[in-house]
Write a protein that holds these residues in place. Structure first.
Motif, PDB file in Angstrom:
ATOM      1  N   HIS A 199       0.806  -1.219   0.000  1.00 17.92           N
ATOM      2  CA  HIS A 199       0.000   0.000   0.000  1.00 17.92           C
ATOM      3  C   HIS A 199       0.842   1.273   0.000  1.00 17.92           C
ATOM      4  CE1 HIS A 199      -3.853  -2.090   0.476  1.00 17.92           C
ATOM      5  NE2 HIS A 199      -3.190  -2.930   1.253  1.00 17.92           N
ATOM      6  N   LYS A 200       2.179   1.134   0.016  1.00 17.24           N
ATOM      7  CA  LYS A 200       3.108   2.270  -0.058  1.00 17.24           C
ATOM      8  C   LYS A 200       3.061   3.133   1.202  1.00 17.24           C
ATOM      9  CE  LYS A 200       4.100   0.827  -4.169  1.00 17.24           C
ATOM     10  NZ  LYS A 200       5.338   0.031  -4.374  1.00 17.24           N
ATOM     11  N   GLN A 201       1.927   3.723   1.508  1.00 22.30           N
ATOM     12  CA  GLN A 201       1.780   4.423   2.773  1.00 22.30           C
ATOM     13  C   GLN A 201       1.746   3.387   3.893  1.00 22.30           C
ATOM     14  OE1 GLN A 201       1.809   7.665   3.315  1.00 22.30           O
ATOM     15  NE2 GLN A 201       1.852   8.308   1.164  1.00 22.30           N
ATOM     16  N   TRP A 202       2.262   3.708   5.062  1.00 21.17           N
ATOM     17  CA  TRP A 202       2.488   2.712   6.099  1.00 21.17           C
ATOM     18  C   TRP A 202       1.313   2.493   7.045  1.00 21.17           C
ATOM     19  CZ3 TRP A 202       8.050   4.364   7.992  1.00 21.17           C
ATOM     20  CH2 TRP A 202       8.937   4.237   6.912  1.00 21.17           C
ATOM     21  N   HIS A 203       0.319   3.374   7.009  1.00 21.01           N
ATOM     22  CA  HIS A 203      -0.706   3.364   8.052  1.00 21.01           C
ATOM     23  C   HIS A 203      -1.431   2.027   8.155  1.00 21.01           C
ATOM     24  CE1 HIS A 203      -3.631   5.031  10.838  1.00 21.01           C
ATOM     25  NE2 HIS A 203      -4.586   4.541  10.087  1.00 21.01           N
ATOM     26  N   LEU A 204      -1.846   1.453   7.058  1.00 24.11           N
ATOM     27  CA  LEU A 204      -2.628   0.220   7.103  1.00 24.11           C
ATOM     28  C   LEU A 204      -1.807  -0.934   7.679  1.00 24.11           C
ATOM     29  CD1 LEU A 204      -5.298  -1.157   6.484  1.00 24.11           C
ATOM     30  CD2 LEU A 204      -4.474  -1.609   4.173  1.00 24.11           C
ATOM     31  N   GLY A 205      -0.562  -1.083   7.219  1.00 25.31           N
ATOM     32  CA  GLY A 205       0.275  -2.166   7.712  1.00 25.31           C
ATOM     33  C   GLY A 205       0.651  -2.025   9.174  1.00 25.31           C
ATOM     34  N   LYS A 206       0.514  -0.820   9.712  1.00 27.61           N
ATOM     35  CA  LYS A 206       0.852  -0.570  11.109  1.00 27.61           C
ATOM     36  C   LYS A 206      -0.359  -0.605  12.032  1.00 27.61           C
ATOM     37  CE  LYS A 206       5.296   0.770  10.553  1.00 27.61           C
ATOM     38  NZ  LYS A 206       6.455   0.259  11.332  1.00 27.61           N
ATOM     39  N   SER A 207      -1.578  -0.585  11.479  1.00 21.51           N
ATOM     40  CA  SER A 207      -2.749  -0.276  12.303  1.00 21.51           C
ATOM     41  C   SER A 207      -3.797  -1.370  12.366  1.00 21.51           C
ATOM     42  CB  SER A 207      -3.396   1.028  11.813  1.00 21.51           C
ATOM     43  OG  SER A 207      -2.550   2.127  12.072  1.00 21.51           O
ATOM     44  N   LEU A 208      -3.433  -2.617  12.052  1.00 23.51           N
ATOM     45  CA  LEU A 208      -4.378  -3.705  12.274  1.00 23.51           C
ATOM     46  C   LEU A 208      -4.656  -3.840  13.774  1.00 23.51           C
ATOM     47  CD1 LEU A 208      -2.998  -6.468   9.862  1.00 23.51           C
ATOM     48  CD2 LEU A 208      -4.643  -4.632   9.379  1.00 23.51           C
ATOM     49  N   ASP A 209      -5.834  -4.311  14.109  1.00 19.46           N
ATOM     50  CA  ASP A 209      -6.217  -4.443  15.516  1.00 19.46           C
ATOM     51  C   ASP A 209      -5.146  -5.195  16.305  1.00 19.46           C
ATOM     52  OD1 ASP A 209      -8.608  -3.220  14.893  1.00 19.46           O
ATOM     53  OD2 ASP A 209      -9.788  -5.071  14.888  1.00 19.46           O
ATOM     54  N   GLY A 210      -4.766  -4.643  17.455  1.00 22.15           N
ATOM     55  CA  GLY A 210      -3.887  -5.339  18.377  1.00 22.15           C
ATOM     56  C   GLY A 210      -2.417  -5.308  18.047  1.00 22.15           C
ATOM     57  N   LEU A 211      -1.983  -4.480  17.105  1.00 20.82           N
ATOM     58  CA  LEU A 211      -0.586  -4.485  16.696  1.00 20.82           C
ATOM     59  C   LEU A 211       0.269  -3.445  17.413  1.00 20.82           C
ATOM     60  CD1 LEU A 211      -0.434  -5.316  12.883  1.00 20.82           C
ATOM     61  CD2 LEU A 211      -0.664  -6.808  14.874  1.00 20.82           C
ATOM     62  N   CYS A 212      -0.111  -3.080  18.651  1.00 25.81           N
ATOM     63  CA  CYS A 212       0.763  -2.197  19.439  1.00 25.81           C
ATOM     64  C   CYS A 212       0.721  -2.573  20.915  1.00 25.81           C
ATOM     65  CB  CYS A 212       0.404  -0.727  19.265  1.00 25.81           C
ATOM     66  SG  CYS A 212       1.656   0.385  19.990  1.00 25.81           S
ATOM     67  N   PRO A 213       1.424  -3.625  21.308  1.00 21.75           N
ATOM     68  CA  PRO A 213       1.599  -3.854  22.742  1.00 21.75           C
ATOM     69  C   PRO A 213       2.284  -2.650  23.373  1.00 21.75           C
ATOM     70  CG  PRO A 213       2.293  -5.781  21.474  1.00 21.75           C
ATOM     71  CD  PRO A 213       2.075  -4.663  20.492  1.00 21.75           C
ATOM     72  N   MET A 214       1.807  -2.266  24.567  1.00 24.79           N
ATOM     73  CA  MET A 214       2.390  -1.127  25.270  1.00 24.79           C
ATOM     74  C   MET A 214       2.440  -1.430  26.758  1.00 24.79           C
ATOM     75  SD  MET A 214       1.080   2.849  25.544  1.00 24.79           S
ATOM     76  CE  MET A 214       1.487   3.269  23.849  1.00 24.79           C
ATOM     77  N   GLY A 215       3.506  -0.980  27.425  1.00 24.63           N
ATOM     78  CA  GLY A 215       3.585  -1.142  28.865  1.00 24.63           C
ATOM     79  C   GLY A 215       4.946  -1.635  29.317  1.00 24.63           C
ATOM     80  N   PRO A 216       5.026  -2.295  30.446  1.00 22.20           N
ATOM     81  CA  PRO A 216       3.877  -2.696  31.258  1.00 22.20           C
ATOM     82  C   PRO A 216       3.216  -1.547  32.006  1.00 22.20           C
ATOM     83  CG  PRO A 216       5.915  -3.275  32.364  1.00 22.20           C
ATOM     84  CD  PRO A 216       6.314  -2.762  31.013  1.00 22.20           C
ATOM     85  N   TRP A 217       3.963  -0.452  32.163  1.00 23.58           N
ATOM     86  CA  TRP A 217       3.450   0.716  32.871  1.00 23.58           C
ATOM     87  C   TRP A 217       4.076   1.977  32.293  1.00 23.58           C
ATOM     88  CZ3 TRP A 217       5.103  -3.337  36.447  1.00 23.58           C
ATOM     89  CH2 TRP A 217       6.494  -3.471  36.497  1.00 23.58           C
ATOM     90  N   LEU A 218       3.686   3.118  32.821  1.00 23.96           N
ATOM     91  CA  LEU A 218       4.302   4.393  32.473  1.00 23.96           C
ATOM     92  C   LEU A 218       5.273   4.780  33.580  1.00 23.96           C
ATOM     93  CD1 LEU A 218       1.186   6.497  31.314  1.00 23.96           C
ATOM     94  CD2 LEU A 218       2.517   4.829  30.010  1.00 23.96           C
ATOM     95  N   VAL A 219       6.362   5.414  33.201  1.00 29.32           N
ATOM     96  CA  VAL A 219       7.381   5.835  34.160  1.00 29.32           C
ATOM     97  C   VAL A 219       7.599   7.335  33.985  1.00 29.32           C
ATOM     98  CG1 VAL A 219       9.752   5.530  34.938  1.00 29.32           C
ATOM     99  CG2 VAL A 219       8.483   3.570  34.046  1.00 29.32           C
ATOM    100  N   THR A 220       7.554   8.067  35.069  1.00 28.61           N
ATOM    101  CA  THR A 220       7.761   9.514  34.973  1.00 28.61           C
ATOM    102  C   THR A 220       9.189   9.813  34.517  1.00 28.61           C
ATOM    103  OG1 THR A 220       8.236   9.548  37.360  1.00 28.61           O
ATOM    104  CG2 THR A 220       5.998  10.136  36.661  1.00 28.61           C
ATOM    105  N   ALA A 221       9.333  10.943  33.851  1.00 28.38           N
ATOM    106  CA  ALA A 221      10.589  11.265  33.168  1.00 28.38           C
ATOM    107  C   ALA A 221      11.792  11.307  34.106  1.00 28.38           C
ATOM    108  CB  ALA A 221      10.447  12.604  32.443  1.00 28.38           C
ATOM    109  N   ASP A 222      11.571  11.662  35.366  1.00 30.70           N
ATOM    110  CA  ASP A 222      12.691  11.808  36.297  1.00 30.70           C
ATOM    111  C   ASP A 222      13.357  10.479  36.632  1.00 30.70           C
ATOM    112  OD1 ASP A 222      10.016  11.604  37.702  1.00 30.70           O
ATOM    113  OD2 ASP A 222      11.346  11.173  39.387  1.00 30.70           O
ATOM    114  N   GLU A 223      12.717   9.346  36.315  1.00 31.40           N
ATOM    115  CA  GLU A 223      13.273   8.038  36.656  1.00 31.40           C
ATOM    116  C   GLU A 223      14.085   7.417  35.521  1.00 31.40           C
ATOM    117  OE1 GLU A 223      10.918   5.061  38.414  1.00 31.40           O
ATOM    118  OE2 GLU A 223      10.194   6.315  40.043  1.00 31.40           O
ATOM    119  N   VAL A 224      14.166   8.062  34.377  1.00 35.77           N
ATOM    120  CA  VAL A 224      14.815   7.466  33.210  1.00 35.77           C
ATOM    121  C   VAL A 224      16.050   8.281  32.823  1.00 35.77           C
ATOM    122  CG1 VAL A 224      14.521   6.781  30.796  1.00 35.77           C
ATOM    123  CG2 VAL A 224      12.599   6.594  32.394  1.00 35.77           C
TER     124      VAL A 224
END
Length: 294
Positions: free
Chosen positions: A182-207
């Motif tokens: 499809h040349k443009q990347w959006h479709l290949g990147k946006s199928l349902d469930g294709l972005c695991p994220m986590g396990p949590w968020l960390v505030t900037a001061d800890e990284v």
């Protein structure tokens, strides 16, 4: 501080929780901020008012046995950056899947920005959908994700980190055949469930961004191993570029790009299959692990 969203029981509301330094125990925010009834998005938006009031009391509760939700559900698509490590830019350009550049433009001169839809988000421990029949070339991309805390337009690089609330880990799973077709990347990147994220968020001061590493294993084999200071375009550059004409908002997510070692970089390519386990670690952020489902 570390924050996670726990997956609720059927008769309970979603719980935003404070995680201790070891990632073993949590304190419900309802006990620390009795007047706070919002979600992670609202916590980030109101951080200047709420952050200083949060402190764990007592021993907390064990995180073991709970189920995590994706820590944040942004209110719009995630901003993503392509080919943002030198070696990955080279492996992608030589893979035959890159329709974005010519032979004399392997390393981008400006950030390559695309979006990944909100429907892609899943949690640590969730199964990555295989999408058999839709794609035969599912690939992994370990990424360092930036969470915007203070919005704004026209943010300068020198001020960019003042607008960062924190960080998390993301896996920009990609259907390579759709990305190429499809040349443009959006479709290949946006199928349902294709972005695991986590396990949590960390505030900037800890990284420690100057020394943090990012690593990815597939079935126990180390595939990606890099440092965050190897980005072609660093976080301040990305924020300045995006905000030049787009007002960033609290809770916006920026995926900063993946290092060398993705599946299409091998000969022959090594795409994900049902049962494969992808584990990503970023120093200071923890471990994101997901299995590919059917």
């Amino acid at each position: 501080m570390k924050f996670a969203t726990l997956r609720p029981a059927p008769d309970q509301p979603t719980l935003v929780a404070l995680i201790d330094a070891t990632g073993q125990r949590y304190w419900p925010l309802s006990t620390l901020l009795p007047d706070f009834q919002g979600d992670m998005q609202q916590l980030i938006r109101d951080w200047s008012e709420l952050g200083g009031r949060i402190a764990p009391k007592g021993e907390g509760q064990p995180l073991e046995g709970t189920r995590l939700e994706a820590p944040l559900h942004p209110h719009r698509n995630m901003f993503c950056v392509g080919k943002n490590y030198f070696e990955h830019a080279a492996e992608f350009s030589s893979s035959g899947y890159d329709s974005s550049t010519s032979a004399d433009d392997v390393v981008p001169k400006h950030p390559i920005v695309f979006t990944k839809a909100w429907n892609t988000l899943i949690a640590h421990g969730d199964e990555i959908p295989r999408h058999a029949g839709v794609t035969e070339q599912l690939d992994y991309e370990a990424e360092f994700a930036v969470i915007i805390g203070k919005g704004g337009r026209g943010i300068k690089k020198a001020d960019a980190y003042d607008h960062v609330w924190g960080y998390t880990i993301a896996n920009d799973v990609t259907a390579r055949d759709l990305q190429q077709r499809h040349k443009q990347w959006h479709l290949g990147k946006s199928l349902d469930g294709l972005c695991p994220m986590g396990p949590w968020l960390v505030t900037a001061d800890e990284v420690d961004r100057d020394t943090a590493t990012i690593k990815c294993w597939v079935n126990g084999e180390l595939r990606q191993d890099a440092r965050l200071d190897q980005l072609i375009f660093d976080v301040p550059t990305l924020i300045e570029t995006l905000s030049a004409g787009i007002a960033l908002a609290p809770g916006d997510v920026i995926l900063t790009g993946t290092p060398v070692g993705v599946g299409i970089g091998f000969t022959p390519p090594r795409f994900l299959q049902t049962g494969d386990i992808v584990r990503i670690e970023v120093a200071g952020l923890g471990t994101l692990e997901n299995r590919v489902g059917r």
